[in-house]
Design an enzyme around this catalytic site. Structure first.
Site, mmCIF file in Angstrom:
data_model
loop_
_atom_site.group_PDB
_atom_site.id
_atom_site.type_symbol
_atom_site.label_atom_id
_atom_site.label_comp_id
_atom_site.label_asym_id
_atom_site.label_seq_id
_atom_site.Cartn_x
_atom_site.Cartn_y
_atom_site.Cartn_z
ATOM 1 N N THR A 1 -5.200 7.353 -5.415
ATOM 2 C CA THR A 1 -5.256 7.474 -3.958
ATOM 3 C C THR A 1 -4.335 8.616 -3.508
ATOM 4 O O THR A 1 -4.691 9.408 -2.638
ATOM 5 C CB THR A 1 -4.806 6.153 -3.296
ATOM 6 O OG1 THR A 1 -5.595 5.110 -3.833
ATOM 7 C CG2 THR A 1 -4.980 6.180 -1.796
ATOM 8 N N GLU B 1 0.832 -1.211 0.000
ATOM 9 C CA GLU B 1 0.000 0.000 0.000
ATOM 10 C C GLU B 1 0.866 1.260 0.000
ATOM 11 O O GLU B 1 0.515 2.267 -0.604
ATOM 12 C CB GLU B 1 -0.942 0.012 1.215
ATOM 13 C CG GLU B 1 -1.973 -1.097 1.220
ATOM 14 C CD GLU B 1 -2.974 -0.980 0.078
ATOM 15 O OE1 GLU B 1 -2.585 -1.230 -1.078
ATOM 16 O OE2 GLU B 1 -4.137 -0.653 0.333
HETATM 17 P P1 ADP Z 1 -7.082 1.030 -5.348
HETATM 18 O O1 ADP Z 1 -7.801 1.974 -4.448
HETATM 19 O O2 ADP Z 1 -8.006 0.421 -6.349
HETATM 20 O O3 ADP Z 1 -6.246 0.030 -4.630
HETATM 21 P P2 ADP Z 1 -4.749 2.583 -5.717
HETATM 22 O O4 ADP Z 1 -4.715 3.884 -6.445
HETATM 23 O O5 ADP Z 1 -4.598 2.555 -4.236
HETATM 24 O O6 ADP Z 1 -6.086 1.874 -6.190
HETATM 25 O O7 ADP Z 1 -3.626 1.593 -6.262
HETATM 26 C C1 ADP Z 1 -3.365 1.513 -7.588
HETATM 27 C C2 ADP Z 1 -1.904 1.920 -7.821
HETATM 28 O O8 ADP Z 1 -1.052 0.837 -7.425
HETATM 29 C C3 ADP Z 1 -1.665 2.171 -9.288
HETATM 30 O O9 ADP Z 1 -0.800 3.285 -9.387
HETATM 31 C C4 ADP Z 1 -0.930 0.927 -9.762
HETATM 32 O O10 ADP Z 1 -0.016 1.185 -10.794
HETATM 33 C C5 ADP Z 1 -0.198 0.458 -8.507
HETATM 34 N N1 ADP Z 1 -0.006 -1.009 -8.504
HETATM 35 C C6 ADP Z 1 1.174 -1.661 -8.475
HETATM 36 N N2 ADP Z 1 0.985 -2.989 -8.459
HETATM 37 C C7 ADP Z 1 -0.349 -3.205 -8.493
HETATM 38 C C8 ADP Z 1 -1.141 -4.371 -8.500
HETATM 39 N N3 ADP Z 1 -0.615 -5.585 -8.503
HETATM 40 N N4 ADP Z 1 -2.486 -4.220 -8.512
HETATM 41 C C9 ADP Z 1 -3.037 -2.979 -8.512
HETATM 42 N N5 ADP Z 1 -2.322 -1.833 -8.514
HETATM 43 C C10 ADP Z 1 -0.986 -1.929 -8.500
#
Ligand code: ADP
Length: 308
Positions: free
Chosen positions: A181, A128
């Site tokens: 986020t 995260e």
């Molecule tokens: P969510 O709220 O859907 O989790 P976030 O914005 O917190 O979305 O997370 C997405 C971010 O994490 C994106 O920038 C993405 O590139 C990065 N990321 C890296 N690895 C992954 C993964 N395995 N799955 C999803 N997002 C990923």
């Protein structure tokens, strides 16, 4: 056991009044992952389908969370990870948390479960941190524990699993715009007034009491956010209209899922949750914004193995 195929649930974090501390796991939407124990040291992402995301170990949350676990044990080998994304990244329903928790949950199983669930939360929080710049636990905790969870404290980490009322259903609509986020954190105020604080912790207490006593009216009354929603909802098209039509359709309460742009509503029973889904869809259809909708029971198990 050399490999595991798993379902990694989507999660709703914040849940109106519980910014950064409350979350719940969903049943109807989630990713699939296959994790293999191999001789070669380290973590390799060998397949990533469904979303355009980095496969480099240090740029993928599954890789970073997995390395955090490996650093704490004396296992000599490594792991290969396949990720089949069904949750859109940046949707606000825990896309990053699904991958980071899936990796550490399966690795722990394949290593004979040396770590507690709370320790797995800690490793997954490193994923995260990569995704949003903040190592928050409100998505990873429900994915790992199942059901509703409360992060009572971050230092030390203390996760409390909360009762999930059996008739509680979630409706989630994802308008097809991306809100990162990290961006939606930047617009938040860092100070709140005592007056708002009092209202907010009254509602957190009410929500927890309502979940335990399965008092749906109390759950509904407590799904109010005086602090984050008034600021963040500005980033979400037609938020106020989606919320008011959901409540008219019978939802107990409605708010922003995670950092948005997804909007969630809770309802008593699947019938009302489906009506709420229709009401939400109508709003976005009228203004010409594409969307995905999910109607889901609460997932009380969290991540689970899929027999292949
Ligand atoms: P969510 O709220 O859907 O989790 P976030 O914005 O917190 O979305 O997370 C997405 C971010 O994490 C994106 O920038 C993405 O590139 C990065 N990321 C890296 N690895 C992954 C993964 N395995 N799955 C999803 N997002 C990923």
């Amino acid at each position: 056991m050399k490999s595991l195929k798993i379902f990694c649930p989507a999660t709703i974090a914040n849940i109106s009044c519980g910014f950064d501390v409350l979350g719940v796991a969903l049943d109807a939407v989630g990713d699939e992952m296959i994790i293999r124990k191999v001789k070669e040291k380290g973590i390799r992402i060998t397949k990533l389908e469904g979303q355009d995301l980095p496969m480099e170990t240090l740029k993928n949350v599954a890789g970073v969370a997995g390395l955090a676990l490996l650093a704490e044990c004396d296992y000599e080998g490594g792991f290969e990870i396949e990720i089949h994304k069904k949750i859109k990244a940046g949707s606000g329903i825990g896309s990053s948390a699904a991958s980071s928790t899936g990796a550490v949950w399966a690795m722990n199983k394949l290593l004979g479960e040396p770590f507690s669930t709370t320790e797995l939360v800690k490793f997954a929080m490193e994923g995260e941190r990569l995704a949003s710049g903040v190592a928050h636990a409100d998505n990873v905790a429900p994915a790992l524990f199942g059901g509703f969870t409360l992060v009572r404290s971050y230092e030390p980490l203390d996760i409390i699993p909360i009762n999930s009322p059996s008739k509680l259903y979630a409706t989630v609509i994802h308008p097809q715009i991306e809100v990162k986020t990290s961006d939606s954190r930047k617009i938040l105020k860092t100070k709140i007034s005592l007056k708002d604080g009092i209202k907010q912790w009254g509602n957190v207490g009410g929500l927890i009491a309502g979940l335990y006593t399965e008092d749906y009216e109390l759950i509904g009354r407590s799904l109010v956010d005086h602090i984050v929603e008034p600021i963040r909802s500005i980033l979400i098209p037609a938020f106020d209209e989606v919320k008011s039509t959901s409540l008219k359709a019978g939802a107990l309460g409605c708010g922003i899922s995670g950092s948005g742009p997804s909007i969630f509503a809770f309802s008593k029973g699947e019938g009302i949750a489906l009506k709420v889904a229709q009401a939400m869809k109508d709003v976005y259809q009228n203004i010409g914004i594409d969307y995905d909708v999910h109607v889901s029971k609460v997932n009380i198990d969290g991540i689970r193995e899929i027999k292949s």
